[in-house]
Enzyme design. Structure first.
Site, PDB file in Angstrom:
ATOM      1  N   THR A 124       0.837  -1.207   0.000  1.00  0.00           N
ATOM      2  CA  THR A 124       0.000   0.000   0.000  1.00  0.00           C
ATOM      3  C   THR A 124       0.871   1.256   0.000  1.00  0.00           C
ATOM      4  O   THR A 124       2.021   1.216   0.467  1.00  0.00           O
ATOM      5  CB  THR A 124      -0.909   0.017   1.252  1.00  0.00           C
ATOM      6  OG1 THR A 124      -1.448   1.332   1.429  1.00  0.00           O
ATOM      7  CG2 THR A 124      -0.167  -0.335   2.530  1.00  0.00           C
ATOM      8  N   ASP A 125       0.307   2.368  -0.477  1.00  0.00           N
ATOM      9  CA  ASP A 125       1.048   3.642  -0.416  1.00  0.00           C
ATOM     10  C   ASP A 125       1.253   4.100   1.027  1.00  0.00           C
ATOM     11  O   ASP A 125       2.102   4.943   1.304  1.00  0.00           O
ATOM     12  CB  ASP A 125       0.324   4.738  -1.230  1.00  0.00           C
ATOM     13  CG  ASP A 125      -1.090   5.060  -0.750  1.00  0.00           C
ATOM     14  OD1 ASP A 125      -1.615   4.352   0.127  1.00  0.00           O
ATOM     15  OD2 ASP A 125      -1.679   6.030  -1.277  1.00  0.00           O
ATOM     16  N   GLU A 126       0.466   3.531   1.962  1.00  0.00           N
ATOM     17  CA  GLU A 126       0.525   4.012   3.348  1.00  0.00           C
ATOM     18  C   GLU A 126       1.856   3.677   4.027  1.00  0.00           C
ATOM     19  O   GLU A 126       2.172   4.224   5.075  1.00  0.00           O
ATOM     20  CB  GLU A 126      -0.649   3.459   4.158  1.00  0.00           C
ATOM     21  CG  GLU A 126      -1.958   3.849   3.534  1.00  0.00           C
ATOM     22  CD  GLU A 126      -3.165   3.784   4.452  1.00  0.00           C
ATOM     23  OE1 GLU A 126      -3.000   3.842   5.674  1.00  0.00           O
ATOM     24  OE2 GLU A 126      -4.273   3.685   3.910  1.00  0.00           O
ATOM     25  N   TYR A 149      -1.702  -0.506  11.055  1.00  0.00           N
ATOM     26  CA  TYR A 149      -1.974  -1.118   9.741  1.00  0.00           C
ATOM     27  C   TYR A 149      -0.790  -0.892   8.806  1.00  0.00           C
ATOM     28  O   TYR A 149      -0.228  -1.844   8.244  1.00  0.00           O
ATOM     29  CB  TYR A 149      -3.254  -0.514   9.121  1.00  0.00           C
ATOM     30  CG  TYR A 149      -3.373  -0.772   7.629  1.00  0.00           C
ATOM     31  CD1 TYR A 149      -3.541  -2.059   7.128  1.00  0.00           C
ATOM     32  CD2 TYR A 149      -3.287   0.288   6.709  1.00  0.00           C
ATOM     33  CE1 TYR A 149      -3.625  -2.293   5.753  1.00  0.00           C
ATOM     34  CE2 TYR A 149      -3.371   0.065   5.336  1.00  0.00           C
ATOM     35  CZ  TYR A 149      -3.538  -1.234   4.865  1.00  0.00           C
ATOM     36  OH  TYR A 149      -3.611  -1.472   3.511  1.00  0.00           O
ATOM     37  N   LYS A 153       2.042  -3.591   7.192  1.00  0.00           N
ATOM     38  CA  LYS A 153       2.251  -3.772   5.748  1.00  0.00           C
ATOM     39  C   LYS A 153       3.711  -3.462   5.390  1.00  0.00           C
ATOM     40  O   LYS A 153       4.326  -4.166   4.574  1.00  0.00           O
ATOM     41  CB  LYS A 153       1.318  -2.858   4.943  1.00  0.00           C
ATOM     42  CG  LYS A 153      -0.162  -3.138   5.098  1.00  0.00           C
ATOM     43  CD  LYS A 153      -0.604  -4.472   4.515  1.00  0.00           C
ATOM     44  CE  LYS A 153      -0.603  -4.508   3.006  1.00  0.00           C
ATOM     45  NZ  LYS A 153      -1.163  -5.809   2.506  1.00  0.00           N
TER      46      LYS A 153
HETATM   47  P1  NAD Z   1     -10.577  -6.223   2.461  1.00  0.00           P
HETATM   48  O1  NAD Z   1     -10.512  -5.883   3.916  1.00  0.00           O
HETATM   49  O2  NAD Z   1     -11.779  -5.828   1.692  1.00  0.00           O
HETATM   50  O3  NAD Z   1     -10.394  -7.795   2.288  1.00  0.00           O
HETATM   51  C1  NAD Z   1      -9.408  -8.524   2.962  1.00  0.00           C
HETATM   52  C2  NAD Z   1      -9.712 -10.011   2.750  1.00  0.00           C
HETATM   53  O4  NAD Z   1      -8.668 -10.768   3.394  1.00  0.00           O
HETATM   54  C3  NAD Z   1     -11.037 -10.460   3.384  1.00  0.00           C
HETATM   55  O5  NAD Z   1     -11.734 -11.299   2.479  1.00  0.00           O
HETATM   56  C4  NAD Z   1     -10.605 -11.251   4.615  1.00  0.00           C
HETATM   57  O6  NAD Z   1     -11.516 -12.264   4.981  1.00  0.00           O
HETATM   58  C5  NAD Z   1      -9.262 -11.805   4.161  1.00  0.00           C
HETATM   59  N1  NAD Z   1      -8.341 -12.104   5.277  1.00  0.00           N
HETATM   60  C6  NAD Z   1      -7.982 -11.291   6.300  1.00  0.00           C
HETATM   61  N2  NAD Z   1      -7.123 -11.919   7.108  1.00  0.00           N
HETATM   62  C7  NAD Z   1      -6.923 -13.158   6.584  1.00  0.00           C
HETATM   63  C8  NAD Z   1      -6.128 -14.270   6.968  1.00  0.00           C
HETATM   64  N3  NAD Z   1      -5.376 -14.245   8.068  1.00  0.00           N
HETATM   65  N4  NAD Z   1      -6.149 -15.368   6.194  1.00  0.00           N
HETATM   66  C9  NAD Z   1      -6.918 -15.434   5.067  1.00  0.00           C
HETATM   67  N5  NAD Z   1      -7.707 -14.414   4.677  1.00  0.00           N
HETATM   68  C10 NAD Z   1      -7.705 -13.280   5.414  1.00  0.00           C
HETATM   69  O7  NAD Z   1      -9.254  -5.607   1.827  1.00  0.00           O
HETATM   70  P2  NAD Z   1      -9.036  -4.929   0.396  1.00  0.00           P
HETATM   71  O8  NAD Z   1      -9.440  -3.522   0.490  1.00  0.00           O
HETATM   72  O9  NAD Z   1      -9.576  -5.813  -0.653  1.00  0.00           O
HETATM   73  O10 NAD Z   1      -7.441  -4.940   0.330  1.00  0.00           O
HETATM   74  C11 NAD Z   1      -6.741  -6.053  -0.243  1.00  0.00           C
HETATM   75  C12 NAD Z   1      -5.253  -5.804  -0.116  1.00  0.00           C
HETATM   76  O11 NAD Z   1      -4.901  -4.582  -0.765  1.00  0.00           O
HETATM   77  C13 NAD Z   1      -4.773  -5.662   1.330  1.00  0.00           C
HETATM   78  O12 NAD Z   1      -3.539  -6.324   1.438  1.00  0.00           O
HETATM   79  C14 NAD Z   1      -4.598  -4.165   1.518  1.00  0.00           C
HETATM   80  O13 NAD Z   1      -3.586  -3.895   2.454  1.00  0.00           O
HETATM   81  C15 NAD Z   1      -4.199  -3.727   0.117  1.00  0.00           C
HETATM   82  N6  NAD Z   1      -4.578  -2.351  -0.248  1.00  0.00           N
HETATM   83  C16 NAD Z   1      -5.886  -1.954  -0.156  1.00  0.00           C
HETATM   84  C17 NAD Z   1      -6.209  -0.652  -0.554  1.00  0.00           C
HETATM   85  C18 NAD Z   1      -7.633  -0.176  -0.492  1.00  0.00           C
HETATM   86  O14 NAD Z   1      -7.867   1.029  -0.739  1.00  0.00           O
HETATM   87  N7  NAD Z   1      -8.615  -1.003  -0.223  1.00  0.00           N
HETATM   88  C19 NAD Z   1      -5.218   0.229  -1.023  1.00  0.00           C
HETATM   89  C20 NAD Z   1      -3.899  -0.238  -1.086  1.00  0.00           C
HETATM   90  C21 NAD Z   1      -3.588  -1.526  -0.715  1.00  0.00           C
HETATM   91  P1  TYD Z   2     -10.226   5.250   4.562  1.00  0.00           P
HETATM   92  O1  TYD Z   2     -11.233   4.956   3.516  1.00  0.00           O
HETATM   93  O2  TYD Z   2     -10.390   4.658   5.922  1.00  0.00           O
HETATM   94  O3  TYD Z   2      -8.808   4.871   3.940  1.00  0.00           O
HETATM   95  P2  TYD Z   2      -7.311   5.192   4.507  1.00  0.00           P
HETATM   96  O4  TYD Z   2      -7.393   5.629   5.907  1.00  0.00           O
HETATM   97  O5  TYD Z   2      -6.666   3.869   4.365  1.00  0.00           O
HETATM   98  O6  TYD Z   2      -6.753   6.232   3.585  1.00  0.00           O
HETATM   99  O7  TYD Z   2     -10.139   6.822   4.733  1.00  0.00           O
HETATM  100  C1  TYD Z   2      -9.888   7.688   3.632  1.00  0.00           C
HETATM  101  C2  TYD Z   2      -9.817   9.101   4.180  1.00  0.00           C
HETATM  102  O8  TYD Z   2     -11.127   9.463   4.649  1.00  0.00           O
HETATM  103  C3  TYD Z   2      -8.889   9.271   5.364  1.00  0.00           C
HETATM  104  O9  TYD Z   2      -8.299  10.565   5.307  1.00  0.00           O
HETATM  105  C4  TYD Z   2      -9.819   9.193   6.569  1.00  0.00           C
HETATM  106  C5  TYD Z   2     -11.094   9.813   6.040  1.00  0.00           C
HETATM  107  N1  TYD Z   2     -12.351   9.313   6.644  1.00  0.00           N
HETATM  108  C6  TYD Z   2     -13.274  10.211   7.189  1.00  0.00           C
HETATM  109  O10 TYD Z   2     -13.060  11.429   7.217  1.00  0.00           O
HETATM  110  N2  TYD Z   2     -14.426   9.696   7.717  1.00  0.00           N
HETATM  111  C7  TYD Z   2     -14.697   8.361   7.732  1.00  0.00           C
HETATM  112  O11 TYD Z   2     -15.765   7.937   8.249  1.00  0.00           O
HETATM  113  C8  TYD Z   2     -13.747   7.456   7.140  1.00  0.00           C
HETATM  114  C9  TYD Z   2     -14.007   5.971   7.126  1.00  0.00           C
HETATM  115  C10 TYD Z   2     -12.592   7.987   6.598  1.00  0.00           C
END
Ligand code: NAD
Ligand code: TYD
Length: 337
Positions: A124-126, A149, A153
Site C-alpha cells: 500500500t502507499d501508506e 496497519y 504492511k
Molecule cells: P478487504 O478488507 O476488503 O479484504 C481482505 C480479505 O482478506 C477479506 O476477504 C478477509 O476475509 C481476508 N483475510 C484477512 N485476514 C486473513 C487471513 N489471516 N487469512 C486469510 N484471509 C484473510 O481488503 P481490500 O481492500 O480488498 O485490500 C486487499 C489488499 O490490498 C490488502 O492487502 C490491503 O492492504 C491492500 N490495499 C488496499 C487498498 C484499499 O484502498 N482497499 C489500497 C492499497 C492496498
Molecule cells: P479510509 O477509507 O479509511 O482509507 P485510509 O485511511 O486507508 O486512507 O479513509 C480515507 C480518508 O477518509 C482518510 O483521510 C480518513 C477519512 N475518513 C473520514 O473522514 N471519515 C470516515 O468515516 C472514514 C471511514 C474515513
C-alpha cells in the site's frame, strides 16, 4: 496456469478474481480466505460454480493448510489477504501483525519450499507515511508508516524483500493508492459515505476534511496487476497511482451532488490519531517500464461506483446488518460434510 489468491473474498481480491476468470478461462484459481468480517462470499456468487475456481476457507497463518494447497503445483501466489482498515488497527493491532506480517511470512516460506514461479505481494502507499509539501514518493523512498496497519504492511514488504535477496524467491511488491469501486466494504470513506447518504444518515468527516488521498479505480487496479503479472520484473517494487488527488471534502461534495443530497448531512467529528495529511505516489516507473495508463477518468469511475451502490442496495444493506455472514452456512454447508 494455477494461481493462489489469498483474501479473494474481500474488495480488491474479489474484483481481481472475477477479472481473471473472465479474461483467462483456462486459469485454475484457488481462493484462500479466512472470511473475517471483511470477507464476503456473496462478492463471488457469480463465479462460485465455475469449475476452474475453488474456494478454501482458512487462515494464511496456517502453514499446514498453505503447504497442502501449494502441493497442487501452484505457479503464482497473489497475496491480498490482510486486515485493511486503519481505524480498526488503532483499536486492535494484534490481528494486523498476525495476518499482515506473520501470515505473509507463512506464505513466503511455503512459496519458497514449493518453488512457486511468482509471489505478488499487495502492499500500500501508506507504508511511506504522509507526503510533505508538493512531493510524491517513489519506490526508493524510505518507509515511515504512521498506523499499526501501515506498519504491519511495511514490515511485510521488508520481509518479502529479504526472501528475494536471501533466497532468490521470485517476487514483486506493488504499492497501490486508495482503491474504490464495487464491493468495497462500507467502512471505508467512499462506500460508507455513498451508503449513508442513500439512507439520509450523516457523513462523519474526520477533522477539517482537508486530508488528501490519491484514488485508484479498482477496475484499473485489476488491469495493472494483470500487466505486472505478465511483464513485471522480479525483485522490483511498483507504485500504482492514477494521479487523482482529492481532499475528503471534495469527495464528499461529489457524492452528495451526484445523489442530490443536502450538504447538511456532513458532520465534522474528532480526528483520527496520527492521521496522515496527504498520500501521493510517483508511478513513472510503472508507466515508463510497463507502459501502463489507467483507462477510467476519476469522474467516470466515481459515477459508476455511485450507480453500483444505488443498484446494489441489497448487497450493502446485508453487509451493514451482518446478514451476509449467514451466506457461507447456507451455500457452503456441503464443504463441511
Ligand atoms: P478487504 O478488507 O476488503 O479484504 C481482505 C480479505 O482478506 C477479506 O476477504 C478477509 O476475509 C481476508 N483475510 C484477512 N485476514 C486473513 C487471513 N489471516 N487469512 C486469510 N484471509 C484473510 O481488503 P481490500 O481492500 O480488498 O485490500 C486487499 C489488499 O490490498 C490488502 O492487502 C490491503 O492492504 C491492500 N490495499 C488496499 C487498498 C484499499 O484502498 N482497499 C489500497 C492499497 C492496498
Ligand atoms: P479510509 O477509507 O479509511 O482509507 P485510509 O485511511 O486507508 O486512507 O479513509 C480515507 C480518508 O477518509 C482518510 O483521510 C480518513 C477519512 N475518513 C473520514 O473522514 N471519515 C470516515 O468515516 C472514514 C471511514 C474515513
Amino acid at each position: 496456469m494455477k494461481l493462489l489468491i489469498t483474501g479473494g473474498c474481500g474488495f480488491i481480491g474479489s474484483n481481481f478474481l472475477r477479472y481473471l476468470l473472465k479474461k483467462y478461462p483456462d486459469y485454475k484459481i484457488f481462493n484462500l480466505d479466512k472470511l473475517t468480517y471483511a470477507g464476503n462470499l456473496e462478492n463471488l456468487s457469480e463465479v462460485e460454480k465455475n469449475p476452474n475456481y475453488k474456494f478454501i476457507q482458512g487462515d494464511i497463518c496456517n502453514s499446514q493448510l498453505v503447504n497442502q494447497i501449494l502441493a497442487e503445483k501452484i505457479g503464482c501466489i497473489i497475496n491480498f489477504a490482510a486486515e485493511s482498515h486503519v481505524d480498526r488497527s488503532l483499536y486492535d493491532p494484534v490481528v494486523f501483525v498476525q495476518s499482515n506480517l506473520v501470515g505473509a511470512q507463512v506464505l513466503l516460506q511455503s512459496a519458497l519450499q514449493h518453488k512457486v514461479s511468482l509471489f505478488l505481494q499487495i502492499s500500500t502507499d501508506e507504508v511511506y507515511g504522509p507526503v510533505l509539501g508538493n512531493q510524491k514518493f517513489n519506490e526508493k523512498d524510505s518507509l515511515n508508516p504512521s498506523s499499526p496497519y501501515a506498519a504491519s504492511k511495511a514490515s511485510a514488504d521488508l520481509l518479502a524483500l529479504s526472501y528475494f535477496k536471501s533466497f532468490n524467491l521470485p517476487l514483486i511488491i506493488v504499492r497501490p493508492t486508495n482503491n474504490f469501486g464495487p464491493y468495497q466494504f462500507p467502512e471505508k470513506l467512499i462506500p460508507l459515505f455513498i451508503s449513508n447518504a442513500l439512507e439520509d444518515k450523516s457523513l462523519p468527516i474526520y477533522g477539517d476534511g482537508l486530508y488528501v488521498r490519491d484514488w485508484l479505480y479498482v477496475q484499473d487496479h485489476c488491469e495493472v496487476l494483470d500487466l505486472i503479472l505478465q511483464k513485471g520484473k522480479t525483485g522490483e517494487i511498483y507504485n500504482i497511482s492514477s494521479h487523482n488527488e482529492k481532499t475528503n471534502l471534495e469527495i464528499t461534495d461529489l457524492i452528495l451532488q451526484a445523489l442530490g443530497k443536502p450538504k447538511n448531512l456532513i458532520k465534522h467529528v474528532p480526528d483520527r490519531p496520527a492521521h496522515d495529511r496527504r498520500y501521493a505516489l510517483d508511478s513513472s516507473k510503472l508507466e515508463k517500464e510497463l507502459g501502463w495508463k489507467p483507462k477510467f477518468s476519476f469522474e467516470k469511475a466515481l459515477q459508476e461506483t455511485i450507480e453500483w451502490y444505488q443498484r446494489n442496495r441489497n448487497w450493502w444493506e446485508r453487509v451493514k446488518s451482518g446478514e451476509y455472514q449467514k451466506y457461507y452456512e447456507k451455500h457452503y454447508a456441503y464443504l463441511k460434510k
